[in-house]
Design a protein around this motif. Structure first.
Motif, PDB file in Angstrom:
ATOM      1  N   ARG A  88       0.831  -1.210   0.000  1.00  0.00           N
ATOM      2  CA  ARG A  88       0.000   0.000   0.000  1.00  0.00           C
ATOM      3  C   ARG A  88       0.863   1.257   0.000  1.00  0.00           C
ATOM      4  O   ARG A  88       0.436   2.317  -0.483  1.00  0.00           O
ATOM      5  N   ASP A  89       2.059   1.157   0.553  1.00  0.00           N
ATOM      6  CA  ASP A  89       2.958   2.304   0.625  1.00  0.00           C
ATOM      7  C   ASP A  89       3.792   2.497  -0.643  1.00  0.00           C
ATOM      8  O   ASP A  89       4.544   3.468  -0.741  1.00  0.00           O
ATOM      9  N   CYS A  90       3.692   1.574  -1.596  1.00  0.00           N
ATOM     10  CA  CYS A  90       4.440   1.681  -2.850  1.00  0.00           C
ATOM     11  C   CYS A  90       3.687   2.566  -3.836  1.00  0.00           C
ATOM     12  O   CYS A  90       2.468   2.477  -3.956  1.00  0.00           O
ATOM     13  N   GLU A  91       4.429   3.382  -4.564  1.00  0.00           N
ATOM     14  CA  GLU A  91       3.852   4.200  -5.630  1.00  0.00           C
ATOM     15  C   GLU A  91       4.783   4.175  -6.834  1.00  0.00           C
ATOM     16  O   GLU A  91       5.992   4.402  -6.699  1.00  0.00           O
ATOM     17  N   VAL A  92       4.229   3.880  -7.990  1.00  0.00           N
ATOM     18  CA  VAL A  92       4.995   3.843  -9.240  1.00  0.00           C
ATOM     19  C   VAL A  92       4.190   4.578 -10.296  1.00  0.00           C
ATOM     20  O   VAL A  92       3.020   4.254 -10.532  1.00  0.00           O
ATOM     21  N   ALA A  93       4.797   5.574 -10.939  1.00  0.00           N
ATOM     22  CA  ALA A  93       4.108   6.306 -12.007  1.00  0.00           C
ATOM     23  C   ALA A  93       5.087   6.584 -13.135  1.00  0.00           C
ATOM     24  O   ALA A  93       6.287   6.720 -12.921  1.00  0.00           O
ATOM     25  N   GLY A  94       4.538   6.672 -14.329  1.00  0.00           N
ATOM     26  CA  GLY A  94       5.339   6.916 -15.518  1.00  0.00           C
ATOM     27  C   GLY A  94       5.418   5.704 -16.414  1.00  0.00           C
ATOM     28  O   GLY A  94       5.798   5.799 -17.580  1.00  0.00           O
ATOM     29  N   ILE A  95       5.071   4.552 -15.859  1.00  0.00           N
ATOM     30  CA  ILE A  95       5.155   3.310 -16.609  1.00  0.00           C
ATOM     31  C   ILE A  95       4.210   2.309 -15.958  1.00  0.00           C
ATOM     32  O   ILE A  95       3.979   2.365 -14.741  1.00  0.00           O
ATOM     33  N   ALA A  96       3.636   1.413 -16.732  1.00  0.00           N
ATOM     34  CA  ALA A  96       2.752   0.397 -16.163  1.00  0.00           C
ATOM     35  C   ALA A  96       3.552  -0.544 -15.270  1.00  0.00           C
ATOM     36  O   ALA A  96       4.720  -0.825 -15.524  1.00  0.00           O
ATOM     37  N   SER A  97       2.908  -1.036 -14.206  1.00  0.00           N
ATOM     38  CA  SER A  97       3.566  -1.999 -13.319  1.00  0.00           C
ATOM     39  C   SER A  97       2.545  -3.026 -12.848  1.00  0.00           C
ATOM     40  O   SER A  97       1.334  -2.838 -12.983  1.00  0.00           O
ATOM     41  N   ASN A  98       3.056  -4.123 -12.290  1.00  0.00           N
ATOM     42  CA  ASN A  98       2.167  -5.174 -11.774  1.00  0.00           C
ATOM     43  C   ASN A  98       1.822  -4.955 -10.309  1.00  0.00           C
ATOM     44  O   ASN A  98       1.361  -5.879  -9.636  1.00  0.00           O
ATOM     45  N   LEU A  99       2.003  -3.733  -9.805  1.00  0.00           N
ATOM     46  CA  LEU A  99       1.688  -3.439  -8.413  1.00  0.00           C
ATOM     47  C   LEU A  99       0.230  -3.744  -8.073  1.00  0.00           C
ATOM     48  O   LEU A  99      -0.042  -4.374  -7.036  1.00  0.00           O
ATOM     49  N   PRO A 100      -0.740  -3.378  -8.911  1.00  0.00           N
ATOM     50  CA  PRO A 100      -2.133  -3.739  -8.569  1.00  0.00           C
ATOM     51  C   PRO A 100      -2.343  -5.245  -8.466  1.00  0.00           C
ATOM     52  O   PRO A 100      -3.091  -5.720  -7.599  1.00  0.00           O
ATOM     53  N   LEU A 101      -1.704  -6.005  -9.337  1.00  0.00           N
ATOM     54  CA  LEU A 101      -1.843  -7.459  -9.286  1.00  0.00           C
ATOM     55  C   LEU A 101      -1.246  -8.022  -8.002  1.00  0.00           C
ATOM     56  O   LEU A 101      -1.846  -8.893  -7.350  1.00  0.00           O
ATOM     57  N   LEU A 102      -0.074  -7.541  -7.609  1.00  0.00           N
ATOM     58  CA  LEU A 102       0.557  -8.034  -6.380  1.00  0.00           C
ATOM     59  C   LEU A 102      -0.324  -7.745  -5.166  1.00  0.00           C
ATOM     60  O   LEU A 102      -0.488  -8.595  -4.284  1.00  0.00           O
ATOM     61  N   ARG A 103      -0.900  -6.551  -5.122  1.00  0.00           N
ATOM     62  CA  ARG A 103      -1.789  -6.216  -4.002  1.00  0.00           C
ATOM     63  C   ARG A 103      -2.994  -7.135  -3.977  1.00  0.00           C
ATOM     64  O   ARG A 103      -3.426  -7.592  -2.914  1.00  0.00           O
ATOM     65  N   ALA A 104      -3.548  -7.419  -5.171  1.00  0.00           N
ATOM     66  CA  ALA A 104      -4.728  -8.282  -5.244  1.00  0.00           C
ATOM     67  C   ALA A 104      -4.402  -9.705  -4.813  1.00  0.00           C
ATOM     68  O   ALA A 104      -5.203 -10.363  -4.137  1.00  0.00           O
ATOM     69  N   ILE A 105      -3.225 -10.200  -5.182  1.00  0.00           N
ATOM     70  CA  ILE A 105      -2.829 -11.558  -4.783  1.00  0.00           C
ATOM     71  C   ILE A 105      -2.681 -11.655  -3.275  1.00  0.00           C
ATOM     72  O   ILE A 105      -3.201 -12.574  -2.631  1.00  0.00           O
ATOM     73  N   VAL A 106      -1.958 -10.711  -2.688  1.00  0.00           N
ATOM     74  CA  VAL A 106      -1.684 -10.763  -1.249  1.00  0.00           C
ATOM     75  C   VAL A 106      -2.975 -10.633  -0.442  1.00  0.00           C
ATOM     76  O   VAL A 106      -3.094 -11.211   0.647  1.00  0.00           O
ATOM     77  N   ASP A 107      -3.965  -9.930  -0.988  1.00  0.00           N
ATOM     78  CA  ASP A 107      -5.240  -9.761  -0.293  1.00  0.00           C
ATOM     79  C   ASP A 107      -6.244 -10.874  -0.604  1.00  0.00           C
ATOM     80  O   ASP A 107      -7.337 -10.886  -0.020  1.00  0.00           O
ATOM     81  N   HIS A 108      -5.904 -11.783  -1.499  1.00  0.00           N
ATOM     82  CA  HIS A 108      -6.878 -12.775  -1.951  1.00  0.00           C
ATOM     83  C   HIS A 108      -7.112 -13.856  -0.888  1.00  0.00           C
ATOM     84  O   HIS A 108      -6.156 -14.364  -0.294  1.00  0.00           O
ATOM     85  N   PRO A 109      -8.349 -14.242  -0.641  1.00  0.00           N
ATOM     86  CA  PRO A 109      -8.628 -15.268   0.383  1.00  0.00           C
ATOM     87  C   PRO A 109      -7.944 -16.604   0.110  1.00  0.00           C
ATOM     88  O   PRO A 109      -7.513 -17.277   1.056  1.00  0.00           O
ATOM     89  N   ALA A 110      -7.834 -16.995  -1.154  1.00  0.00           N
ATOM     90  CA  ALA A 110      -7.184 -18.277  -1.459  1.00  0.00           C
ATOM     91  C   ALA A 110      -5.702 -18.235  -1.113  1.00  0.00           C
ATOM     92  O   ALA A 110      -5.142 -19.225  -0.627  1.00  0.00           O
ATOM     93  N   PHE A 111      -5.053 -17.109  -1.347  1.00  0.00           N
ATOM     94  CA  PHE A 111      -3.646 -16.995  -0.974  1.00  0.00           C
ATOM     95  C   PHE A 111      -3.496 -16.999   0.541  1.00  0.00           C
ATOM     96  O   PHE A 111      -2.589 -17.634   1.088  1.00  0.00           O
ATOM     97  N   ALA A 112      -4.390 -16.308   1.228  1.00  0.00           N
ATOM     98  CA  ALA A 112      -4.351 -16.312   2.689  1.00  0.00           C
ATOM     99  C   ALA A 112      -4.509 -17.720   3.240  1.00  0.00           C
ATOM    100  O   ALA A 112      -3.917 -18.078   4.254  1.00  0.00           O
ATOM    101  N   ALA A 113      -5.299 -18.548   2.528  1.00  0.00           N
ATOM    102  CA  ALA A 113      -5.528 -19.932   2.958  1.00  0.00           C
ATOM    103  C   ALA A 113      -4.459 -20.888   2.440  1.00  0.00           C
ATOM    104  O   ALA A 113      -4.576 -22.100   2.649  1.00  0.00           O
ATOM    105  N   ALA A 114      -3.428 -20.350   1.768  1.00  0.00           N
ATOM    106  CA  ALA A 114      -2.330 -21.161   1.207  1.00  0.00           C
ATOM    107  C   ALA A 114      -2.823 -22.151   0.161  1.00  0.00           C
ATOM    108  O   ALA A 114      -2.224 -23.196  -0.061  1.00  0.00           O
ATOM    109  N   ASP A 115      -3.907 -21.810  -0.516  1.00  0.00           N
ATOM    110  CA  ASP A 115      -4.437 -22.638  -1.605  1.00  0.00           C
ATOM    111  C   ASP A 115      -3.755 -22.198  -2.896  1.00  0.00           C
ATOM    112  O   ASP A 115      -4.325 -21.487  -3.726  1.00  0.00           O
ATOM    113  N   VAL A 116      -2.491 -22.608  -3.066  1.00  0.00           N
ATOM    114  CA  VAL A 116      -1.682 -22.115  -4.175  1.00  0.00           C
ATOM    115  C   VAL A 116      -1.193 -23.263  -5.046  1.00  0.00           C
ATOM    116  O   VAL A 116      -1.018 -24.391  -4.580  1.00  0.00           O
ATOM    117  N   ASP A 117      -0.986 -22.968  -6.302  1.00  0.00           N
ATOM    118  CA  ASP A 117      -0.357 -23.876  -7.255  1.00  0.00           C
ATOM    119  C   ASP A 117       0.098 -23.022  -8.420  1.00  0.00           C
ATOM    120  O   ASP A 117      -0.147 -21.807  -8.459  1.00  0.00           O
TER     121      ASP A 117
END
Length: 657
Positions: free
Chosen positions: A408-437
Motif C-alpha cells: 500500500r505504501d508503494c507508488e509507481v508512475a510513468g510506466i505500467a507496473s504489476n503493483l495492482p496485481l501483487l496487491r490483489a494476490i496478497v489480499d486474496h482469500p485463497a492466498f491467505a488460505a495457502a491454496d496455491v499452485d
C-alpha cells in the motif's frame, strides 16, 4: 582472503551484493553497459568499468569483456549474481584462467546441471525422483512429437539450457505441438544460444517448491529449507515464500535430503537451488540452478543468515558456517517481484521513465531490494524487474499483513507496473488460505480483471485540479496587465466555468469545473457534482474526504497516484485538428519496443488470420505477431535484427475487397 570483487551483473542483485561486500570490508567493482552508465549499482560501487553497448549480448554477456574489466580494475574475485553469465561454465573457467576467484560452483558442476536433459539423467542415477518425460539428445521434431504422444497430453516443452520461464510452452493437444515447439525453440535460442528442449508430462495443479542448498570444498552439504514459488506468470515466479505453507515435516525432510543428494551427485560447491514440482504427496526433480536465486531473501529472513556472505566464505576455501542441525526456521517470509509490465495486456513488459517512485520504509521485518531510482529509464534491453519487497512475521498471517501494508505504501508512475496485481494476490482469500499452485492466476481470473473503463471520481478530481493549477502557473508567467493573461473563469454576468478535456485510453472525458472559495472548485460529472479543495502538498479533499493524490506531469500526460495504481490521463485540446490517419490501413504494428527476430512473410503473400508473420523479442520474451485478418501482404517494413519502437509499422496489408 578476497579483498576486491567485480560484480558481473546489474540492477538489484548488483546492489544486493555490494551491500554485503561493504559490510565485510570488501571493495566492489561494478560493470555497466553504455545504457547503464548512470545506474544505481554503478553509483553504489567503489569503482566501475564500462563493458560495451546497451544490448546484453554486447556487454553483460560478453565474457571476455567482463574478465578484462576485472583484471583492469584490480579485482581478485568475480561474483556473477544471477542471470547473464552466472551459469556459464566457460565464463567460470575464464575467470579462473585469469587468476580470479569465481564466487560460484566448479565449472564441471555448472555443466552437469546446465542441460536439463543431462541433469535429469544424472538425478535418475542418484535416485532423485523425476517427472515422466523425454530428456534425450535427439531433437528431431517428429521424434519429439511422438514422445509427447507417448507421455500423454497435456505436455510441457522446456528449454534444456536455461530457466526463468524462457523457452517453455504448455501443449494441450497434438495439433498444437509443432507451433509450440517452434516458439519454445526460438525463445530458447535467443535466451540461451541453445534451442534444445525436453518434453514432460504437464501436471495440472502442481506446486513449485525449491530447496536452498550449500556445499563447501570439503564435501559438506546442507540445506536451508525450502521456498514455495508456485504463483507465477509466463512460468516465471512473482511471489515466493519460506517456509512452504502446508508442508509436512516428513516431506520437508525428504525434499531436503533429495536436494542434498543432488548437490553431492555433481560435486557441488557454493550456493545452489534444487527445484521440485510437487503434486499431492509426490515430488519430482525439475532442475538445479547453480547460482543464487532472485528469491534468496526469504530464506535469509527465516534463517537469519546472509547467503552472499556464505558464498564469499566458501569461495575463500573456508567451511560452511553452520552444520545442518544448527540451521532452524524462524517465523515466515514472503517476497513479491515488482515488474514494469502490464498485467492486463498479457503481462507485456513496459519501457519508459520512472517519473515517480515511493518505497515503504525498510526495517528488520521488511526489505526493499531495488536497482532503480526515480527518474531512471526502463529500457528494452534488460529484465523489467523494478524491485523485490520481502516481509517477515512470526507467523504467515502476520508476514502477509506486513507485506500488504508495504504494498500500500508503494507508488509507481510513468510506466505500467504489476503493483495492482501483487496487491490483489496478497489480499486474496485463497492466498491467505495457502491454496496455491502454478495455475493460481488461471484459477482466479478476477485477479486479472481489467481496470475500469473510466477512472473514479477522486482521480478525475485530482487530474482536473492539476490542469487548473498548471493553467494558473502559466498565466502568472504572462503579462499581468493583459486582460487575456488571466486564467480565472470570471464572467461579466456571474461565475464562469473551466472546461477541461482529458483522455483515458480510448475514452475522451469532457468536464467542467466551477471555481469556489480557497482555490477549490466543483466538478460536474455525469453521476453528480464533486466538491474539491486543496489540502496541502499532494492532497485534496474530495466530497469532504481528505485523500493523498499526487499528480506527476509528463508533457500532456498526467499520472494520478491513487489507491492501488497510477492512472494515466492525457490533456486534450478540443480545438486541435484531428491527427492525420496513415495511409496503410490495417496492418501489423509493434506492441512494444524490441528487436525483430524473424520475418515470415513477403509482399504479395496471401496470409490467413492468426498466421505468424513476425517474431519480436523484448526483455527476454519472444512475441509471435500474427496477421489480424485474412488478406494479402502489401509491404514488409522491417528485417530480422532491426530494433523497432512501440507502434512501429511492421507489415502493411492491401485494402480489403
Amino acid at each position: 582472503m578476497i579483498r576486491s570483487i567485480l560484480i558481473a551483473n546489474r540492477g538489484e542483485i548488483a546492489c544486493r551484493i555490494i551491500g554485503t561486500a561493504r559490510r565485510l570490508g570488501i571493495r566492489t567493482v561494478a560493470v555497466f553497459s553504455e545504457a547503464d552508465r548512470d545506474a544505481l549499482h554503478v553509483a553504489l560501487a567503489d569503482a566501475a568499468e564500462c563493458i560495451g553497448p546497451a544490448p546484453a549480448r554486447d556487454s553483460y554477456l560478453d565474457a571476455g569483456a567482463v574478465v578484462a574489466a576485472a583484471v583492469r580494475a584490480g579485482a581478485d574475485a568475480v561474483h556473477p549474481g544471477y542471470g547473464f553469465l552466472s551459469e556459464n561454465a566457460d565464463f567460470a573457467e575464464a575467470c579462473r584462467a585469469a587468476g580470479l576467484v569465481f564466487i560460484g560452483p566448479p565449472p564441471a558442476a555448472i555443466r552437469a546441471m546446465g542441460s536439463k536433459a543431462a541433469a535429469k539423467t544424472l538425478m535418475e542415477r542418484a535416485g532423485v525422483p523425476l517427472v515422466p518425460g523425454y530428456h534425450g539428445l535427439d531433437q528431431d521434431a517428429d521424434l519429439l512429437a511422438d514422445e509427447a504422444g507417448r507421455i500423454g497430453y497435456p505436455v510441457l516443452i522446456k528449454a534444456s539450457a536455461g530457466g526463468g520461464g524462457k523457452g517453455m510452452r504448455i501443449v494441450e493437444a497434438a495439433a498444437d505441438f509443432p507451433e509450440a515447439l517452434a516458439s519454445a525453440r526460438g525463445e530458447a535460442r535467443a535466451a540461451f544460444g541453445d534451442d534444445g528442449v525436453l518434453v514432460e508430462r504437464y501436471l495440472r495443479r502442481p506446486r513449485h517448491i525449491e530447496v536452498q542448498v550449500f556445499a563447501d570444498r570439503a564435501g559438506e552439504v546442507v540445506h536451508l529449507f525450502e521456498r514455495d514459488c508456485s504463483i507465477q506468470r509466463r512460468h516465471q515466479k512473482i511471489v515466493e515464500e519460506a517456509p512452504a505453507p502446508e508442508l509436512s515435516p516428513e516431506r520437508r525432510a525428504a525434499m531436503g535430503r533429495a536436494a542434498c543428494d543432488a548437490a553431492r551427485a555433481v560435486g557441488y560447491e557454493g550456493a545452489g537451488t534444487v527445484e521440485f514440482i510437487v503434486e499431492d504427496e509426490a515430488f519430482f526433480f525439475m532442475e538445479m540452478n547453480t547460482r543464487l536465486q532472485v528469491e534468496h531473501p526469504v530464506t535469509e529472513m527465516i534463517t537469519g543468515q546472509d547467503l552472499v556472505a556464505w558464498q564469499i566464505r566458501v569461495a575463500e576455501g573456508a567451511g560452511l558456517p553452520l552444520r545442518q542441525e544448527q540451521i532452524a526456521i524462524r517465523g515466515h517470509a514472503v517476497e513479491v517481484r515488482l515488474y514494469a509490465e502490464d498485467p492486463w495486456r498479457d503481462h507485456r513488459p513496459g519501457t519508459g521513465r520512472l517519473l515517480h517512485l515511493r518505497w515503504p520504509e525498510p526495517g528488520e521485518d521488511l526489505r526493499v531490494e531495488t536497482g532503480v531510482r526515480q527518474g531512471d529509464a526502463v529500457t528494452v534491453h534488460y529484465d523489467p524487474m523494478l524491485a523485490k519487497l520481502v516481509a517477515w512475521g512470526p507467523t504467515r498471517p502476520e508476514a502477509l499483513r506486513r507485506l500488504a501494508g508495504a504494498l500500500r505504501d508503494c507508488e509507481v508512475a510513468g510506466i505500467a507496473s504489476n503493483l495492482p496485481l501483487l496487491r490483489a494476490i496478497v489480499d486474496h482469500p485463497a492466498f491467505a488460505a495457502a491454496d496455491v499452485d502454478t495455475g493460481f492466476l488461471g484459477r482466479f481470473p478476477d485477479l486479472l480483471a481489467p481496470p475500469p473503463v473510466a477512472p473514479p471520481r477522486h482521480v478525475l478530481a485530482a487530474a482536473v485540479a492539476a490542469v487548473l493549477e498548471d493553467r494558473a502557473a502559466e498565466a502568472a508567467r504572462r503579462d499581468p496587465w493583459s486582460p487575456w493573461a488571466g486564467s480565472g473563469a470570471w464572467r461579466l454576468d456571474g461565475a464562469g466555468r473551466h472546461a477541461v478535456t482529458l483522455r483515458y485510453g480510448d475514452v475522451t472525458l469532457a468536464m467542467e469545473a466551477t471555481p469556489g472559495p480557497g482555490g477549490g472548485f466543483t466538478l460536474d460529472l455525469a453521476e453528480g457534482a464533486v466538491a474539491v479543495a486543496p489540502a496541502g502538498a499532494g492532497a485534496l479533499t474530495v466530497d469532504g474526504a481528505r485523500l493523498r493524490l499526487p499528480v506527476v506531469r509528463d508533457g500532456d500526460a498526467l499520472w494520478v497516484v491513487a489507491e492501488d495504481r497510477a492512472w494515466r490521463l492525457d490533456r486534450v485540446d478540443p480545438l486541435a485538428p484531428p491527427a492525420a490517419v496513415g495511409e496503410g490501413g490495417e496492418g501489423l504494428v509493434a506492441p512494444m519496443p524490441g528487436r525483430i527476430v524473424a520475418v515470415d512473410c513477403a509482399p504479395g503473400d496471401a496470409v490467413h488470420r492468426g498466421q505468424v508473420l513476425v517474431v519480436l523479442e523484448a526483455m527476454k520474451v519472444q512475441m509471435r505477431l500474427a496477421a489480424p485478418r485474412d488478406g494479402t501482404v502489401a509491404a514488409v517494413r522491417v528485417a530480422a535484427g532491426e530494433l523497432v519502437e512501440e507502434g512501429a509499422d511492421l507489415v502493411g496489408f492491401a485494402p480489403a475487397r
